[in-house]
Design an enzyme around this catalytic site. Structure first.
Site, PDB file in Angstrom:
ATOM      1  N   GLU A  31       0.853  -1.201   0.000  1.00 33.89           N
ATOM      2  CA  GLU A  31       0.000   0.000   0.000  1.00 33.89           C
ATOM      3  C   GLU A  31       0.883   1.243   0.000  1.00 33.89           C
ATOM      4  O   GLU A  31       1.907   1.285   0.709  1.00 33.89           O
ATOM      5  CB  GLU A  31      -0.894  -0.047   1.249  1.00 33.89           C
ATOM      6  CG  GLU A  31      -2.323   0.328   1.006  1.00 33.89           C
ATOM      7  CD  GLU A  31      -3.066  -0.550   0.012  1.00 33.89           C
ATOM      8  OE1 GLU A  31      -3.100  -0.201  -1.183  1.00 33.89           O
ATOM      9  OE2 GLU A  31      -3.644  -1.565   0.438  1.00 33.89           O
ATOM     10  N   HIS A  32       0.497   2.227  -0.769  1.00 29.62           N
ATOM     11  CA  HIS A  32       1.256   3.488  -0.908  1.00 29.62           C
ATOM     12  C   HIS A  32       2.683   3.228  -1.389  1.00 29.62           C
ATOM     13  O   HIS A  32       3.593   3.992  -1.088  1.00 29.62           O
ATOM     14  CB  HIS A  32       1.252   4.285   0.407  1.00 29.62           C
ATOM     15  CG  HIS A  32      -0.114   4.831   0.723  1.00 29.62           C
ATOM     16  ND1 HIS A  32      -0.585   6.002   0.186  1.00 29.62           N
ATOM     17  CD2 HIS A  32      -1.129   4.337   1.474  1.00 29.62           C
ATOM     18  CE1 HIS A  32      -1.825   6.224   0.616  1.00 29.62           C
ATOM     19  NE2 HIS A  32      -2.183   5.218   1.402  1.00 29.62           N
ATOM     20  N   ASP A  34       3.049   2.267  -4.775  1.00 32.52           N
ATOM     21  CA  ASP A  34       3.084   2.414  -6.241  1.00 32.52           C
ATOM     22  C   ASP A  34       3.763   3.709  -6.673  1.00 32.52           C
ATOM     23  O   ASP A  34       4.628   3.710  -7.538  1.00 32.52           O
ATOM     24  CB  ASP A  34       1.700   2.238  -6.890  1.00 32.52           C
ATOM     25  CG  ASP A  34       0.602   3.125  -6.346  1.00 32.52           C
ATOM     26  OD1 ASP A  34       0.845   3.897  -5.396  1.00 32.52           O
ATOM     27  OD2 ASP A  34      -0.528   3.053  -6.895  1.00 32.52           O
ATOM     28  N   SER A  65     -25.515   9.178 -15.908  1.00 33.13           N
ATOM     29  CA  SER A  65     -25.128   8.263 -14.823  1.00 33.13           C
ATOM     30  C   SER A  65     -26.395   7.796 -14.108  1.00 33.13           C
ATOM     31  O   SER A  65     -27.099   8.609 -13.510  1.00 33.13           O
ATOM     32  CB  SER A  65     -24.204   8.983 -13.834  1.00 33.13           C
ATOM     33  OG  SER A  65     -24.226   8.286 -12.600  1.00 33.13           O
ATOM     34  N   GLY A 118     -16.408   5.034  -2.388  1.00 28.90           N
ATOM     35  CA  GLY A 118     -15.720   5.429  -1.155  1.00 28.90           C
ATOM     36  C   GLY A 118     -15.324   4.265  -0.268  1.00 28.90           C
ATOM     37  O   GLY A 118     -15.021   4.451   0.906  1.00 28.90           O
ATOM     38  N   LEU A 121     -12.340   0.571  -3.057  1.00 25.90           N
ATOM     39  CA  LEU A 121     -12.319  -0.492  -4.072  1.00 25.90           C
ATOM     40  C   LEU A 121     -12.116   0.070  -5.481  1.00 25.90           C
ATOM     41  O   LEU A 121     -12.317  -0.611  -6.474  1.00 25.90           O
ATOM     42  CB  LEU A 121     -13.617  -1.304  -4.023  1.00 25.90           C
ATOM     43  CG  LEU A 121     -13.832  -2.075  -2.727  1.00 25.90           C
ATOM     44  CD1 LEU A 121     -15.203  -2.727  -2.704  1.00 25.90           C
ATOM     45  CD2 LEU A 121     -12.761  -3.142  -2.580  1.00 25.90           C
ATOM     46  N   SER A 123     -13.637   2.588  -7.392  1.00 22.13           N
ATOM     47  CA  SER A 123     -14.712   2.799  -8.359  1.00 22.13           C
ATOM     48  C   SER A 123     -14.278   3.804  -9.421  1.00 22.13           C
ATOM     49  O   SER A 123     -14.665   3.679 -10.584  1.00 22.13           O
ATOM     50  CB  SER A 123     -15.969   3.281  -7.643  1.00 22.13           C
ATOM     51  OG  SER A 123     -15.659   4.393  -6.834  1.00 22.13           O
ATOM     52  N   ASP A 169      -4.339   1.153  -9.203  1.00 21.91           N
ATOM     53  CA  ASP A 169      -5.768   0.904  -9.387  1.00 21.91           C
ATOM     54  C   ASP A 169      -6.116   0.723 -10.860  1.00 21.91           C
ATOM     55  O   ASP A 169      -6.865  -0.177 -11.237  1.00 21.91           O
ATOM     56  CB  ASP A 169      -6.588   2.067  -8.812  1.00 21.91           C
ATOM     57  CG  ASP A 169      -6.257   2.327  -7.350  1.00 21.91           C
ATOM     58  OD1 ASP A 169      -5.600   1.483  -6.742  1.00 21.91           O
ATOM     59  OD2 ASP A 169      -6.673   3.377  -6.839  1.00 21.91           O
TER      60      ASP A 169
HETATM   61  C1  GLA Z   1      -5.145   4.801  -3.880  1.00 19.39           C
HETATM   62  C2  GLA Z   1      -4.341   5.218  -5.115  1.00 19.39           C
HETATM   63  C3  GLA Z   1      -3.326   4.148  -5.505  1.00 19.39           C
HETATM   64  C4  GLA Z   1      -2.482   3.703  -4.316  1.00 19.39           C
HETATM   65  C5  GLA Z   1      -3.371   3.417  -3.110  1.00 19.39           C
HETATM   66  C6  GLA Z   1      -2.572   3.138  -1.875  1.00 19.39           C
HETATM   67  O1  GLA Z   1      -5.953   3.705  -4.172  1.00 19.39           O
HETATM   68  O2  GLA Z   1      -5.191   5.461  -6.210  1.00 19.39           O
HETATM   69  O3  GLA Z   1      -2.512   4.613  -6.566  1.00 19.39           O
HETATM   70  O4  GLA Z   1      -1.504   4.661  -4.024  1.00 19.39           O
HETATM   71  O5  GLA Z   1      -4.254   4.477  -2.819  1.00 19.39           O
HETATM   72  O6  GLA Z   1      -1.824   1.986  -2.024  1.00 19.39           O
END
Ligand code: GLA
Length: 378
Positions: A31-32, A34, A65, A118, A121, A123, A169
């Site tokens: 996480e964090h 990328d 939408s 939110g 996931l 979206s 993502d």
């Molecule tokens: C969000 C960002 C991703 C990534 C995550 C944390 O989802 O869009 O690029 O940095 O946070 O891992």
């Protein structure tokens, strides 16, 4: 969902278009990392944004939408940017394709989705990837490659939505493959599919259904901290830093920047440890690393909140194998690796205790790892 989209398309625009979809994502670990050139371990899930789209022979985009019950109409030049946040994702994708020399003409579209908003996931990545994939197919004979489709979504976030996100993502949403997680090296962009079928375990998401307002863009602030430390160390990203290097500049950086970088450097190692453990079928280690990640995200990276820490504590107390915040943080879901026999007791207990404490039930989602962006042919 498909039927509803088609009915509304016929009602608004007459006839029918072509259906496309792209998926939300989970991330097992990483996480964090990328935007720090590190590793991530995501997979696409069976929750999608789906759109019915048809070129309309004009230079205007007309899009409805269903979920937001809102309509937007805009041209394809920079000054035509729509006001509505949701429409800016689509406008951004059009503009980013054009900036890369691709073709986009006017089209009509109706879309809806079942990726919870939110919840962490992605979206928004699903929406971007769905339209990027579709516009590539409809106007560019599929010539834009998949990495570029992911980058089109990422640049949309940067340039039209104010989030300086990494590539995870959009990568997951475009490249997702049924039954497989993917390990992506965000520096070289090399990736590998990992069949994921942990026998005897289930992956479960517990959605706190809280979203703390991202005032002052804390996500972008985290990124800035990391970039400051990397610059101080004279490396391109924290991928090229280790603990010893960080310690050597500890006195020259703020305590906050130090903690942020400490988390990122540790997280890089955890992803690799999880890959090794998966190859051995050692889910206990996978789970332990997930708890370590949660701790780091909460104490050092400070992107957790009381609700997510509570979900993590309940999981730990009940002997759940692994649990952690998933995605950017500040609300949304925890991802939990749970032994099959513990699944029902855990879900029952966590829903009950969270409800007692916070006055609403969390939402439970079973994870089904699925395909990413595609023409919808089902
Ligand atoms: C969000 C960002 C991703 C990534 C995550 C944390 O989802 O869009 O690029 O940095 O946070 O891992």
């Amino acid at each position: 969902m498909k039927q509803k989209i088609q009915e509304i398309f016929a009602e608004k625009f007459g006839g029918e278009g072509t259906l496309y979809a792209s998926a939300g994502r989970i991330n097992l670990i990483g996480e964090h990392t990328d935007y720090n050139g590190g590793f991530v371990f995501p997979g696409a899930i069976d929750k999608v944004i789906m759109a019915d789209i048809r070129p309309n022979g004009t230079e205007k985009v007309r899009v409805y939408s269903i979920d937001i019950n809102d309509y937007a109409e805009f041209g394809l030049n920079e000054e035509d940017a729509p006001e509505a946040g949701w429409a800016r994702y689509i406008f951004g994708v059009c503009r980013e394709i054009q900036k890369r020399g691709g073709e986009v003409k006017g089209f009509d579209a109706v879309f809806a989705g079942n990726v919870p908003l939110g919840a962490g996931l992605s979206s928004s990545a699903a929406l971007e990837s769905c339209f990027a994939f579709a516009l590539n197919d409809l106007f560019n004979e599929g010539k834009i490659d998949k990495f570029e489709l992911a980058r089109i979504g990422q640049s949309t976030e940067h340039n039209y939505c104010g989030v300086k996100c990494g590539i995870m993502d959009q990568f997951a949403s475009v490249f997702g493959r049924k039954g497989n997680l993917m390990r992506l090296d965000c520096r070289s962009m090399e990736y590998e599919y990992f069949p994921f079928n942990p026998e005897g375990y289930k992956l479960v998401l517990v959605d706190s259904r809280v979203k703390h307002e991202l005032k002052d863009s804390p996500y972008n602030k985290r990124r800035e901290s990391c970039e400051r430390v990397a610059a101080k160390l004279g490396v391109e990203t924290l991928r090229d830093a280790d603990e010893a290097a960080l310690e050597s500049i500890k006195d020259e950086i703020s305590a906050e920047d130090y903690s942020r970088a400490k988390f990122v450097i540790g997280e890089k190692e955890r992803v690799l440890a999880v890959c090794d453990a998966l190859n051995r079928g050692d889910y206990e280690t996978v789970g332990q690393k997930m708890y370590e990640t949660h701790h780091g995200l909460s104490a050092d990276y400070e992107v957790s909140c009381v609700e997510l820490d509570f979900l993590n504590d309940v999981a730990k107390e009940m002997g759940v194998t692994g649990s952690r915040i998933m995605g950017g943080g500040f609300g949304g879901c925890t991802i939990n690796l749970v032994k099959e026999e513990l699944y029902t007791p855990f879900v029952t207990e966590v829903v009950k205790r969270f409800n007692e404490k916070y006055g609403h039930e969390p939402q439970i989602y079973d994870v089904v790892i699925s395909d990413g962006a595609r023409k919808w042919e089902e």
